[in-house]
Design an enzyme around this catalytic site. Structure first.
Site, PDB file in Angstrom:
ATOM      1  N   ASP A 195       2.140   2.034  25.917  1.00 42.84           N
ATOM      2  CA  ASP A 195       1.926   2.226  24.485  1.00 42.84           C
ATOM      3  C   ASP A 195       1.109   1.075  23.904  1.00 42.84           C
ATOM      4  O   ASP A 195       0.191   1.292  23.089  1.00 42.84           O
ATOM      5  CB  ASP A 195       3.281   2.322  23.782  1.00 42.84           C
ATOM      6  CG  ASP A 195       3.148   2.779  22.342  1.00 42.84           C
ATOM      7  OD1 ASP A 195       2.479   3.796  22.105  1.00 42.84           O
ATOM      8  OD2 ASP A 195       3.715   2.110  21.452  1.00 42.84           O
ATOM      9  N   GLU A 214       1.278   5.593   0.731  1.00 40.23           N
ATOM     10  CA  GLU A 214       0.750   6.797   1.368  1.00 40.23           C
ATOM     11  C   GLU A 214       1.144   8.026   0.563  1.00 40.23           C
ATOM     12  O   GLU A 214       2.294   8.179   0.155  1.00 40.23           O
ATOM     13  CB  GLU A 214       1.292   6.926   2.792  1.00 40.23           C
ATOM     14  CG  GLU A 214       0.791   8.187   3.508  1.00 40.23           C
ATOM     15  CD  GLU A 214       1.297   8.296   4.925  1.00 40.23           C
ATOM     16  OE1 GLU A 214       0.895   7.435   5.746  1.00 40.23           O
ATOM     17  OE2 GLU A 214       2.103   9.204   5.206  1.00 40.23           O
ATOM     18  N   HIS A 252       3.757  -1.126   3.761  1.00 41.18           N
ATOM     19  CA  HIS A 252       3.150   0.177   3.508  1.00 41.18           C
ATOM     20  C   HIS A 252       4.276   1.163   3.231  1.00 41.18           C
ATOM     21  O   HIS A 252       5.173   1.334   4.062  1.00 41.18           O
ATOM     22  CB  HIS A 252       2.340   0.621   4.726  1.00 41.18           C
ATOM     23  CG  HIS A 252       1.592   1.902   4.526  1.00 41.18           C
ATOM     24  ND1 HIS A 252       0.455   1.987   3.743  1.00 41.18           N
ATOM     25  CD2 HIS A 252       1.809   3.161   5.014  1.00 41.18           C
ATOM     26  CE1 HIS A 252       0.000   3.231   3.771  1.00 41.18           C
ATOM     27  NE2 HIS A 252       0.802   3.964   4.519  1.00 41.18           N
ATOM     28  N   SER A 272       0.866  -1.181   0.000  1.00 36.19           N
ATOM     29  CA  SER A 272       0.000   0.000   0.000  1.00 36.19           C
ATOM     30  C   SER A 272       0.898   1.225   0.000  1.00 36.19           C
ATOM     31  O   SER A 272       2.074   1.150   0.362  1.00 36.19           O
ATOM     32  CB  SER A 272      -0.941  -0.007   1.205  1.00 36.19           C
ATOM     33  OG  SER A 272      -0.226  -0.141   2.424  1.00 36.19           O
ATOM     34  N   GLN A 293      16.868  15.782   5.317  1.00 35.82           N
ATOM     35  CA  GLN A 293      15.490  16.205   5.583  1.00 35.82           C
ATOM     36  C   GLN A 293      14.701  15.079   6.229  1.00 35.82           C
ATOM     37  O   GLN A 293      13.954  15.295   7.192  1.00 35.82           O
ATOM     38  CB  GLN A 293      14.812  16.656   4.290  1.00 35.82           C
ATOM     39  CG  GLN A 293      15.307  17.990   3.757  1.00 35.82           C
ATOM     40  CD  GLN A 293      14.565  18.409   2.500  1.00 35.82           C
ATOM     41  OE1 GLN A 293      13.618  17.755   2.064  1.00 35.82           O
ATOM     42  NE2 GLN A 293      14.998  19.501   1.898  1.00 35.82           N
ATOM     43  N   TYR A 304       3.892   1.733  16.939  1.00 35.99           N
ATOM     44  CA  TYR A 304       5.182   2.381  17.149  1.00 35.99           C
ATOM     45  C   TYR A 304       6.228   1.377  17.643  1.00 35.99           C
ATOM     46  O   TYR A 304       6.302   1.078  18.834  1.00 35.99           O
ATOM     47  CB  TYR A 304       5.032   3.531  18.160  1.00 35.99           C
ATOM     48  CG  TYR A 304       4.094   4.596  17.660  1.00 35.99           C
ATOM     49  CD1 TYR A 304       4.563   5.681  16.940  1.00 35.99           C
ATOM     50  CD2 TYR A 304       2.722   4.492  17.886  1.00 35.99           C
ATOM     51  CE1 TYR A 304       3.701   6.649  16.451  1.00 35.99           C
ATOM     52  CE2 TYR A 304       1.846   5.451  17.397  1.00 35.99           C
ATOM     53  CZ  TYR A 304       2.336   6.519  16.682  1.00 35.99           C
ATOM     54  OH  TYR A 304       1.476   7.481  16.188  1.00 35.99           O
ATOM     55  N   ARG A 332      -4.914   9.891  16.506  1.00 36.71           N
ATOM     56  CA  ARG A 332      -5.134  11.002  17.434  1.00 36.71           C
ATOM     57  C   ARG A 332      -4.688  12.302  16.792  1.00 36.71           C
ATOM     58  O   ARG A 332      -5.375  13.326  16.867  1.00 36.71           O
ATOM     59  CB  ARG A 332      -4.367  10.766  18.739  1.00 36.71           C
ATOM     60  CG  ARG A 332      -4.720  11.774  19.822  1.00 36.71           C
ATOM     61  CD  ARG A 332      -3.630  11.894  20.866  1.00 36.71           C
ATOM     62  NE  ARG A 332      -2.424  12.556  20.347  1.00 36.71           N
ATOM     63  CZ  ARG A 332      -1.362  12.847  21.076  1.00 36.71           C
ATOM     64  NH1 ARG A 332      -1.334  12.494  22.356  1.00 36.71           N
ATOM     65  NH2 ARG A 332      -0.315  13.444  20.537  1.00 36.71           N
ATOM     66  N   ASP A 359      -1.048  14.949  15.909  1.00 41.45           N
ATOM     67  CA  ASP A 359      -0.030  15.651  16.676  1.00 41.45           C
ATOM     68  C   ASP A 359      -0.633  16.862  17.379  1.00 41.45           C
ATOM     69  O   ASP A 359      -1.613  17.445  16.903  1.00 41.45           O
ATOM     70  CB  ASP A 359       1.100  16.121  15.759  1.00 41.45           C
ATOM     71  CG  ASP A 359       1.870  14.958  15.148  1.00 41.45           C
ATOM     72  OD1 ASP A 359       1.962  13.910  15.813  1.00 41.45           O
ATOM     73  OD2 ASP A 359       2.364  15.109  14.008  1.00 41.45           O
ATOM     74  N   ARG A 405       6.467  10.605  -4.371  1.00 42.55           N
ATOM     75  CA  ARG A 405       7.435  10.289  -5.406  1.00 42.55           C
ATOM     76  C   ARG A 405       7.327   8.809  -5.740  1.00 42.55           C
ATOM     77  O   ARG A 405       7.215   7.967  -4.855  1.00 42.55           O
ATOM     78  CB  ARG A 405       8.854  10.620  -4.946  1.00 42.55           C
ATOM     79  CG  ARG A 405       9.076  12.102  -4.712  1.00 42.55           C
ATOM     80  CD  ARG A 405      10.501  12.398  -4.324  1.00 42.55           C
ATOM     81  NE  ARG A 405      11.455  11.961  -5.363  1.00 42.55           N
ATOM     82  CZ  ARG A 405      12.727  12.353  -5.396  1.00 42.55           C
ATOM     83  NH1 ARG A 405      13.198  13.174  -4.477  1.00 42.55           N
ATOM     84  NH2 ARG A 405      13.535  11.912  -6.329  1.00 42.55           N
ATOM     85  N   PHE A 432      12.925  14.813  10.022  1.00 44.80           N
ATOM     86  CA  PHE A 432      11.479  14.568  10.129  1.00 44.80           C
ATOM     87  C   PHE A 432      11.178  13.368  11.008  1.00 44.80           C
ATOM     88  O   PHE A 432      10.363  13.436  11.931  1.00 44.80           O
ATOM     89  CB  PHE A 432      10.901  14.370   8.721  1.00 44.80           C
ATOM     90  CG  PHE A 432       9.467  13.939   8.702  1.00 44.80           C
ATOM     91  CD1 PHE A 432       8.456  14.828   9.018  1.00 44.80           C
ATOM     92  CD2 PHE A 432       9.125  12.633   8.362  1.00 44.80           C
ATOM     93  CE1 PHE A 432       7.131  14.426   9.006  1.00 44.80           C
ATOM     94  CE2 PHE A 432       7.802  12.230   8.343  1.00 44.80           C
ATOM     95  CZ  PHE A 432       6.804  13.134   8.666  1.00 44.80           C
ATOM     96  N   HIS A 463      -6.998   9.494   5.845  1.00 37.84           N
ATOM     97  CA  HIS A 463      -6.523   9.745   7.200  1.00 37.84           C
ATOM     98  C   HIS A 463      -7.472  10.711   7.897  1.00 37.84           C
ATOM     99  O   HIS A 463      -8.035  11.625   7.272  1.00 37.84           O
ATOM    100  CB  HIS A 463      -5.126  10.369   7.175  1.00 37.84           C
ATOM    101  CG  HIS A 463      -4.045   9.405   6.832  1.00 37.84           C
ATOM    102  ND1 HIS A 463      -2.860   9.333   7.523  1.00 37.84           N
ATOM    103  CD2 HIS A 463      -3.951   8.463   5.861  1.00 37.84           C
ATOM    104  CE1 HIS A 463      -2.080   8.409   6.998  1.00 37.84           C
ATOM    105  NE2 HIS A 463      -2.727   7.863   5.979  1.00 37.84           N
TER     106      HIS A 463
END
Length: 305
Positions: free
Chosen positions: A169, A24, A277, A22, A223, A156, A114, A116, A283, A227, A84
């Site tokens: 968690d 994103e 995923h 899949s 970058q 996570y 939830r 950010d 890109r 992130f 989403h």
């Protein structure tokens, strides 16, 4: 440490079949970004992913662009889109209206998050006083309104940055599953052992939904590192060394990024993981190449739109 020679431990499936994939995407902000997104969709659609997801900005900042992108995917392609949706900055009524709109246009898959904090990662999170209080609450609300909507959630491998510890968690993940979530997609990780250890923890708690690894090819290493580390992902020294000296050499960076991500995916597949995923960053090139190396071939040369 997990016994990596046991394929069934990875995701409860048998190895040897064509992997499921899949993708994103994020909603475009400009006409140029719109063209780039659709070039990417056209390139990747013939790989026949199980679904494609479209992200939702902090505080609903991309709400209309997300809806527009999802609607166009439904109208102009054969792809199955997943929208989403976050709880941030909106009342239950507003969120319910968004869910109803998606259902009306034909969306049957939502990635419920939830979200950010409005102040950004690292700041305190406060739920909207009239809103859903967290991801499990959101999942339950979606399923209550439209039982035919499938809900995926986040997971996570290095635990959520705000979680007290791993047990807390995984308590959150279990609450999301109990509320009706049927799939979890992981935050990016670069050390496969982290994923397998996480699976051990999750399965030991009786959570049996698929835990799909989220894979991000590092198109621009500096970058991407900035992130992902903000979101709690560790970047191993060996990975940083792969990109050392390539700041001004994008062509070599691309080759290295594809090699690293393909190696990670191949090692996961070798140990029984059969679903992936990809965080495409809108890109197509690296994701297409990695999918090809996984043995996935375009079923049709016909463009998606």
């Amino acid at each position: 440490m997990t016994d990596l020679t046991t394929p069934a431990q990875a995701d409860g499936h048998l190895a040897g079949k064509r992997p499921a994939i899949s993708f994103e995407f994020f909603p475009p902000k400009t006409e140029e970004m719109e063209r780039n997104l659709w070039d990417t969709i056209n390139r990747l659609a013939p790989l026949e992913p199980n679904f494609v997801s479209v992200t939702y900005g902090a505080g609903g900042s991309t709400r209309e662009r997300t809806h527009s992108t999802i609607s166009r995917i439904l109208k102009e392609t054969a792809l199955l889109p997943a929208a989403h949706l976050t709880c941030v900055g909106a009342s239950r009524g507003e969120i319910d209206e968004i869910v109803d709109r998606y259902h009306e246009v034909g969306v049957r898959h939502i990635v419920g998050l939830r979200g950010d904090p409005p102040g950004g990662i690292g700041t305190a999170y406060a739920a909207h006083p009239d809103g859903y209080q967290g991801s499990a609450d959101l999942v339950a609300g979606i399923k209550k309104r439209h039982a035919d909507i499938e809900v995926s959630v986040s997971a996570y491998p290095e635990k959520h940055p705000e979680a007290r510890d791993f047990d807390a968690d995984i308590d959150t993940l279990k609450a999301k599953v109990d509320a009706g979530a049927t799939r979890a997609i992981t935050q990016v990780f670069f050390d496969n052992d982290l994923y397998f250890r996480y699976l051990d923890r999750v399965r030991s708690r009786g959570i049996n939904i698929p835990i799909v690894p989220g894979i991000m090819p590092m198109h621009n290493f500096k970058q991407a590192r900035a992130f992902v580390t903000r979101a709690g992902t560790s970047v191993p020294d060996w990975l940083a060394e792969k990109f050392d000296g390539l700041d001004d050499d994008p062509d070599t960076r691309k080759l290295v990024a594809a090699t690293v991500a393909a190696g990670q995916v191949h090692k996961l597949a070798k140990h029984g993981v059969d679903t992936f995923h990809f965080y495409t960053m809108n890109r197509a090139d690296l994701v297409f190449a990695i999918s090809h190396l996984l043995g996935i071939r375009a079923k049709s040369a016909q463009k998606a739109a």
